[in-house]
Design a protein around this motif. Structure first.
Motif, PDB file in Angstrom:
ATOM      1  N   GLY A  12       0.814  -1.215   0.000  1.00 45.24           N
ATOM      2  CA  GLY A  12       0.000   0.000   0.000  1.00 45.24           C
ATOM      3  C   GLY A  12       0.843   1.259   0.000  1.00 45.24           C
ATOM      4  N   GLY A  13       1.926   1.263   0.778  1.00 42.06           N
ATOM      5  CA  GLY A  13       2.829   2.412   0.822  1.00 42.06           C
ATOM      6  C   GLY A  13       3.513   2.653  -0.505  1.00 42.06           C
ATOM      7  N   ILE A  14       3.931   1.570  -1.164  1.00 43.92           N
ATOM      8  CA  ILE A  14       4.580   1.701  -2.479  1.00 43.92           C
ATOM      9  C   ILE A  14       3.602   2.265  -3.503  1.00 43.92           C
ATOM     10  N   PHE A  15       2.364   1.709  -3.519  1.00 46.86           N
ATOM     11  CA  PHE A  15       1.353   2.203  -4.455  1.00 46.86           C
ATOM     12  C   PHE A  15       1.081   3.688  -4.225  1.00 46.86           C
ATOM     13  N   ALA A  16       0.909   4.080  -2.960  1.00 47.61           N
ATOM     14  CA  ALA A  16       0.604   5.476  -2.644  1.00 47.61           C
ATOM     15  C   ALA A  16       1.762   6.392  -3.024  1.00 47.61           C
ATOM     16  N   ALA A  17       3.006   5.967  -2.752  1.00 46.59           N
ATOM     17  CA  ALA A  17       4.176   6.786  -3.063  1.00 46.59           C
ATOM     18  C   ALA A  17       4.350   6.951  -4.577  1.00 46.59           C
ATOM     19  N   VAL A  18       4.229   5.845  -5.327  1.00 45.62           N
ATOM     20  CA  VAL A  18       4.364   5.914  -6.783  1.00 45.62           C
ATOM     21  C   VAL A  18       3.258   6.781  -7.382  1.00 45.62           C
ATOM     22  N   GLY A  19       2.018   6.586  -6.907  1.00 41.40           N
ATOM     23  CA  GLY A  19       0.901   7.383  -7.413  1.00 41.40           C
ATOM     24  C   GLY A  19       1.071   8.864  -7.147  1.00 41.40           C
ATOM     25  N   THR A  20       1.550   9.199  -5.932  1.00 37.80           N
ATOM     26  CA  THR A  20       1.771  10.606  -5.579  1.00 37.80           C
ATOM     27  C   THR A  20       2.863  11.217  -6.442  1.00 37.80           C
ATOM     28  N   PHE A  21       3.960  10.474  -6.637  1.00 39.23           N
ATOM     29  CA  PHE A  21       5.069  10.965  -7.467  1.00 39.23           C
ATOM     30  C   PHE A  21       4.614  11.210  -8.904  1.00 39.23           C
ATOM     31  N   LEU A  22       3.873  10.262  -9.481  1.00 38.79           N
ATOM     32  CA  LEU A  22       3.410  10.412 -10.864  1.00 38.79           C
ATOM     33  C   LEU A  22       2.397  11.554 -11.000  1.00 38.79           C
ATOM     34  N   THR A  23       1.557  11.720  -9.986  1.00 36.25           N
ATOM     35  CA  THR A  23       0.585  12.819 -10.019  1.00 36.25           C
ATOM     36  C   THR A  23       1.296  14.167 -10.056  1.00 36.25           C
ATOM     37  N   ILE A  24       2.283  14.346  -9.184  1.00 35.45           N
ATOM     38  CA  ILE A  24       3.051  15.603  -9.154  1.00 35.45           C
ATOM     39  C   ILE A  24       3.792  15.804 -10.467  1.00 35.45           C
TER      40      ILE A  24
END
Length: 201
Positions: A12-24
């Motif tokens: 879950g942490g990896i998914f959230a971190a990758v998603g946040t990075f790609l969004t920015i």
């Protein structure tokens, strides 16, 4: 937090971190954003999925703590283990713990506690004393209560003697896994005759 919960938190942490990075990243790359709005929502799906996975772990831990906080306490002995075939960790099943204890009437009972530890770990040695809790038909345990302590009539709890038939009380139960109805002895852990999953009656 058991092994499965740690894995879910990590994923879950990896998914959230990758998603946040790609969004920015997408917010800085695509201008004006109104023409590329679909590309921004795609990584947000990763953030949402990661948040759902982590929230499910927090919810499970919160429910377990609520059982310990509000439940009826029994001090018992760790008697054995059963495989938890619901999922695997590192390609092997986790193990739940069988605990024997005396109920409020002094009858010997057994419960399967969802410890979900990996094979080879020594967190719940057989013969150790542990505090377990029952609240509204759900069972919990205090991991920090595992200790080497003698309790009253513990030899009777640990002996492999058949349960006396006159102490058994049969009740109708419904399996929480497959929904089948059957009779079982109240106060004991056993297998569903239809799907073979363990239940506490």
């Amino acid at each position: 937090m058991n092994a499965a919960q740690k894995i879910l938190m990590l994923v879950g942490g990896i998914f959230a971190a990758v998603g946040t990075f790609l969004t920015i990243l997408f917010l800085f790359l695509f201008k004006p954003i109104t023409s590329q709005i679909g590309f921004v929502f795609m990584p947000l799906i990763f953030v949402l999925l990661g948040a759902v996975l982590m929230f499910s772990v927090f919810l499970t831990i919160s429910r377990a703590r609520n059982i310990v906080k509000k439940g009826r306490k029994y001090t018992g002995k760790i008697y054995g283990y059963v495989e938890n075939t619901a999922y695997t960790v590192n390609n092997s099943y986790t193990y739940n713990t069988r605990v024997r204890y005396f109920d409020e009437r002094g009858y010997k009972r057994e419960s399967v506690i969802n410890t979900a530890f990996t094979k080879g770990s020594n967190d719940y040695p057989i013969g150790m004393t542990i505090d377990i809790y029952e609240y509204k038909g759900k069972w919990g345990f205090d991991k920090n209560s595992v200790r080497n302590e003698y309790i009253y009539r513990e030899k009777e709890l640990m002996e492999n003697k058949p349960v006396e038939p006159n102490l058994l009380r049969m009740v109708g139960v419904r399996c929480p896994n497959c929904g089948a109805s059957f009779q079982a002895a109240t106060g004991y852990a056993g297998r569903c005759p239809f799907c073979d999953s363990y239940i506490n009656t």
